[in-house]
Motif scaffolding. Structure first.
Motif, PDB file in Angstrom:
ATOM      1  N   GLU A  77       0.469  -6.740   0.544  1.00 24.46           N
ATOM      2  CA  GLU A  77       0.410  -6.707   2.273  1.00 24.46           C
ATOM      3  C   GLU A  77       1.895  -7.665   2.553  1.00 24.46           C
TER       4      GLU A  77
ATOM      5  N   ASP B 187      -1.689  -0.320  -9.400  1.00 20.85           N
ATOM      6  CA  ASP B 187      -2.510  -0.692  -7.253  1.00 20.85           C
ATOM      7  C   ASP B 187      -1.149  -0.230  -6.395  1.00 20.85           C
TER       8      ASP B 187
ATOM      9  N   ASN C 142      -2.843   3.269  -5.050  1.00 24.02           N
ATOM     10  CA  ASN C 142      -3.853   2.771  -4.309  1.00 24.02           C
ATOM     11  C   ASN C 142      -3.610   2.566  -2.666  1.00 24.02           C
ATOM     12  N   ILE C 143      -2.286   2.247  -2.623  1.00 22.71           N
ATOM     13  CA  ILE C 143      -2.366   1.624  -1.358  1.00 22.71           C
ATOM     14  C   ILE C 143      -2.579   2.829  -0.042  1.00 22.71           C
ATOM     15  N   ASN C 144      -3.417   1.951   0.769  1.00 22.39           N
ATOM     16  CA  ASN C 144      -4.053   2.498   2.098  1.00 22.39           C
ATOM     17  C   ASN C 144      -2.632   2.004   3.302  1.00 22.39           C
ATOM     18  N   LEU C 145      -1.954   3.727   3.091  1.00 21.80           N
ATOM     19  CA  LEU C 145      -0.977   3.763   4.407  1.00 21.80           C
ATOM     20  C   LEU C 145      -1.333   3.575   5.126  1.00 21.80           C
ATOM     21  N   ALA C 146      -1.968   4.111   6.639  1.00 22.39           N
ATOM     22  CA  ALA C 146      -2.900   3.832   7.427  1.00 22.39           C
ATOM     23  C   ALA C 146      -2.395   2.235   7.657  1.00 22.39           C
ATOM     24  N   GLU C 147      -2.799   1.382   6.829  1.00 21.05           N
ATOM     25  CA  GLU C 147      -3.440  -0.055   6.927  1.00 21.05           C
ATOM     26  C   GLU C 147      -1.939  -0.412   7.508  1.00 21.05           C
TER      27      GLU C 147
ATOM     28  N   ASN D 298       0.582  10.191   8.064  1.00 21.96           N
ATOM     29  CA  ASN D 298       0.521   8.293   8.474  1.00 21.96           C
ATOM     30  C   ASN D 298       2.205   8.256   9.054  1.00 21.96           C
TER      31      ASN D 298
ATOM     32  N   ASP E   7      -0.456  12.520   2.063  1.00 27.78           N
ATOM     33  CA  ASP E   7      -1.008  10.968   2.240  1.00 27.78           C
ATOM     34  C   ASP E   7       0.279  10.471   3.590  1.00 27.78           C
TER      35      ASP E   7
END
Ligand SMILES: NC(=O)c1ccc[n+]([C@@H]2O[C@H](COP(=O)([O-])OP(=O)(O)OC[C@H]3O[C@@H](n4cnc5c(N)ncnc54)[C@H](O)[C@@H]3O)[C@@H](O)[C@H]2O)c1
Length: 436
Positions: A373, A390, A393-398, A423, A419
């Motif tokens: 982040e 890691d 698993n990055i939350n692309l929306a966030e 996004n 994904d």
């Protein structure tokens, strides 16, 4: 058994800890005082998954110790393993054997009683003969045998691989040495394949294996380039290929070219051996040349993508040469960042383990972040350069919410293209074309 390991690096340390765990009395010797001091303070000098716990346990039990004192380490040993570096010679690209020869000369003085000197370092064919001659010259009355014991562990999985090796190759020219090695490796009898071969065959097996794996990586990279042009998707192609047991699923991940402390140096050393013995090793030579080209080409691909963001922040994810390690030797990620620096002075990199080692190469030419982040905050572009789990698993929306622009260059195909598309990212990967 009493085991001495010379060279306490990525091979020597996990191997020493592993043999200590199996009940041997292990002494690890190195010539770098800072390393030995650190280990004697109970601190690890490198990252390997699972190493920390076993290291502490065996230090506490007193089954492993660390020293600078070769005499103290070698006297009374049943087996002395050489695990020193064999880096590429800067000019000839052959394996530089100065550390092997120096260690052989030093250890020879302290041999007492029958001792097996086992070379774990990756060394060109015939090195066992040289080591034997050096020891004999230095200590004519020594009772010893020199054995080739190639190491196949993978960085990032060193502890797993130590306890679960696919095969144990022992290249010994004497029955006595063979039986000592079989005793040392007795705990692996049920779970691993053993191969007893001539010393020269054993030395060759290591190079032939690494060169083959490097060629496999190069092959899938070539296929990735083909897929990009032909409208196919390399992930689907690799999956289909890997279902064939003759090909296998492993080493079919396209990327920016192979790197690390082994493949580049071992392919080069093998090519030089081919020249020395007058044997044609065209496939290996082509692989080396094309892999170098690929790294440059991938660097160029990133430059193309970031050049429209001269002021914008560029987030780099990954600096290690591969996931699971802190090793940055010959890391394609570091090479690519070096190219990027020429075009941007606003690069911020994150790596779960390799930042300290990367700083030794890249210094303060880039900024370093403590999290994905932090690296991505206000960034115009995210560039993925190492296959750390890691990152998958990055939350692309966030992440999109904190980036200033939505662009991803994924040179490891870690993220999910769909994904990314859903996004609203402009997403580039290897071996397939996606349009947002
Ligand atoms: N790193 C890997 O994944 C891997 C896998 C298989 C084989 N190998 C081979 O194993 C060898 C070691 O590789 P590494 O990655 O562990 O290297 P490394 O550089 O991490 O460690 C080598 C260590 O040897 C020490 N050393 C050098 N000369 C010495 C001497 N005379 N006395 C005592 N210590 C000495 C160095 O100080 C260093 O700590 C190489 O030949 C390599 O090709 C490495």
């Amino acid at each position: 058994m009493k085991l001495t390991i010379i060279g306490t690096g990525y091979v020597g340390l996990p191997t020493g800890v592993g043999f200590a765990e199996l009940g041997n009395e292990v002494v690890c010797v190195d010539k770098i005082a800072a390393k030995i001091d650190k280990l004697n303070r109970g601190e690890l000098t490198l990252f390997e998954d699972g190493l920390d716990e076993l290291f502490r346990k065996n230090v506490e039990k007193g089954s492993i110790r660390f020293t600078l004192d070769m005499e103290n380490a070698v006297k009374g040993a049943d087996v002395v393993m050489l695990a020193v570096g064999t880096p590429p010679h800067p000019v000839t690209k052959e394996a530089d054997l100065q550390y092997i020869y120096a260690a052989a000369e030093e250890l020879a003085q302290y041999l007492d009683g029958y001792t097996v000197v086992a070379t774990k370092s990756t060394v060109p064919v015939g090195t066992g003969d040289e080591v034997e001659a050096i020891i004999r010259k230095t200590n004519p009355i020594a009772d010893f045998d020199v054995v080739s014991l190639p190491e196949f562990l993978r960085e990032g999985f060193a502890i797993h691989d130590f306890f679960n090796p696919d095969r144990i190759v022992i290249g010994a020219n004497s029955e006595k040495a063979r039986s000592v090695m079989l005793k040392l490796y007795e705990p692996f009898k049920e779970k691993s394949e053993f191969l007893m071969v001539k010393r020269r065959s054993s030395e060759t097996i290591k190079y032939a294996s690494n060169a083959f794996l490097a060629m496999k990586i190069h092959y899938i990279n070539e296929m990735a380039d083909f897929c990009e042009q032909a409208g196919a998707d390399i992930l689907e192609v690799a999956k289909g290929m890997g279902m064939d047991s003759r090909i296998g699923k492993k080493f079919l991940n396209p990327g920016p070219g192979y790197g690390g402390s082994c493949f580049p140096k071992d392919t080069n050393a093998m090519a030089q051996m081919g020249k020395k013995y007058g044997a044609n090793l065209n496939l290996i030579e082509t692989t080396i040349a094309k892999n170098d080209e690929r790294k440059a080409k991938m660097g160029q691909r990133v430059i193309e993508a970031i050049k429209n963001h001269p002021e914008g922040k560029i987030a780099v994810l990954g600096l290690a040469f591969k996931g699971g390690t802190d090793d940055c030797r010959e890391s394609p990620a570091v090479d690519i960042v070096k190219e990027m620096i020429k075009h941007s002075d606003n690069i911020c990199a994150y790596d779960p383990k390799a930042i300290e080692n990367a700083k030794l190469i890249l210094g303060d030419s880039i900024k370093y972040a403590n999290s994905i982040e932090e690296a991505c905050k206000d960034a115009d572009v995210m560039v993925v350069l190492t296959e750390w789990e890691d990152f998958r698993n990055i939350n692309l929306a966030e992440i999109k919410k904190i980036m200033s622009k939505a662009k991803i260059i994924d040179l490891r195909n870690m993220l999910n293209a769909e994904d990314a598309k859903v996004n609203g990212f402009e997403y580039q990967c290897i071996g397939a074309k996606y349009s947002a």
